[in-house]
Write an enzyme that holds these catalytic residues in place. Structure first.
Site, PDB file in Angstrom:
ATOM      1  CE  LYS A 180      -0.621   1.882  -3.789  1.00  0.00           C
ATOM      2  NZ  LYS A 180      -0.290   0.458  -4.063  1.00  0.00           N
ATOM      3  CE1 TYR A 232       0.283   4.822  -5.861  1.00  0.00           C
ATOM      4  CE2 TYR A 232       0.353   6.225  -3.910  1.00  0.00           C
ATOM      5  CZ  TYR A 232       0.772   5.089  -4.590  1.00  0.00           C
ATOM      6  OH  TYR A 232       1.677   4.235  -4.004  1.00  0.00           O
ATOM      7  CB  THR A 261      11.695   3.782  -6.507  1.00  0.00           C
ATOM      8  OG1 THR A 261      10.407   4.405  -6.371  1.00  0.00           O
ATOM      9  CG2 THR A 261      12.022   3.040  -5.215  1.00  0.00           C
ATOM     10  CB  SER A 319      -0.922  -0.035   1.222  1.00  0.00           C
ATOM     11  OG  SER A 319      -1.772   1.082   1.268  1.00  0.00           O
TER      12      SER A 319
END
Length: 272
Positions: free
Chosen positions: A152, A148, A183, A134
């Protein structure tokens, strides 16, 4: 004791980092990706310990085929890590219908299909651990990430319910809730809605609030995930990073205060 781990979205980012961490310590890994060429380096290093499978989690039939193939290949699936997903950047008004549907399709329904596919296997085994990736944004929100956030929040509700349904079968459920990490989630992996000029100040404020210290080091998460997988009594929720818990505590303190302020109104609405 070595485990067999099924990880979706293993082509890069958390998925690939965690897949390698498991392989390094002697576990077996089923690593799925839309393009399995991204897993060639792991195959070259770890050989038969990794089974790369091409998978689009949006394709429910393909999901069930992949999960059954993995089970037949290794004879067991001890842990599922539902990691596949992506970020959609754009205000609510800016988000197109297709962008909204695609976001929910992957982040919610894709996760649901893989979960449904693995459940009969884990029930028959009498054990298993389903780990849903999550986000702290499943508990609190940021502007520019409305869909988004919504995806979640859905994962949170689905997984908390699932935990109560499958505990009696020997299956544990955990939610991993990372704060920001360095990332490419916000880069090459992300989708950006067409911007409207009226929201430029919101975007500027969003960017101004991001500092280098806001983002954790992705590789540093591996030990936490290994400990989660090895736990005999894993938590329902595990934050990753130092930003998430203080943020959630602050937001929830505000929510509790507001709920208490309106409690008389809420109680009167009960009618008796």
């Amino acid at each position: 004791m070595a485990k067999t781990i099924f990880i979706t979205g293993a082509s890069r980012g958390f998925g690939k980092i965690w897949a390698e961490a498991f392989l390094k310590r002697g576990d077996k890994v089923v690593a799925t990706a839309r393009n399995t060429d991204t897993l060639n380096d792991l195959v070259a290093t770890y050989g038969d310990a990794i089974l790369p499978l091409q998978l689009d989690v949006n394709n429910r039939e393909q999901v069930f085929t992949a999960v059954n193939k993995a089970n037949q290949h290794f004879g067991v699936i001890d842990v599922l890590i539902n990691n596949a997903g992506y970020g959609l950047f754009g205000t609510i008004e800016e988000t197109s219908e297709q962008e909204a549907r695609d976001q929910i399709e992957t982040n919610v329904f894709g996760l649901l299909w893989v979960t449904q596919a693995v459940l009969p296997i884990m029930r028959e085994q009498g054990r298993g651990h389903i780990i849903q990736v999550s986000s702290v944004l499943g508990l609190v929100t940021l502007p520019i990430l409305g869909l988004y956030n919504a995806s979640k929040f859905a994962v949170e509700g689905l997984s908390e319910t699932l935990a109560s349904e499958v505990k009696g079968f020997g299956i544990n459920v955990s939610l991993i809730e990372p704060n920001g990490f360095s990332t490419d989630w916000a880069g090459a992996s992300a989708i950006n809605s067409k911007p409207m000029e009226i929201y430029d100040p919101i975007r500027a404020a969003f960017q101004a609030g991001l500092t280098e210290d806001s983002f954790g080091v992705p590789e540093a998460t591996s030990d936490a995930v290994l400990k989660l997988v090895d736990s005999e009594n894993p938590p329902l929720r595990l934050f990753l990073g130092k930003v998430a818990l203080p943020w959630v505590q602050q937001v929830y303190a505000g929510r509790l205060s507001e709920w208490a302020e309106w409690s008389d109104v809420a109680t009167a609405a009960h009618g008796k």
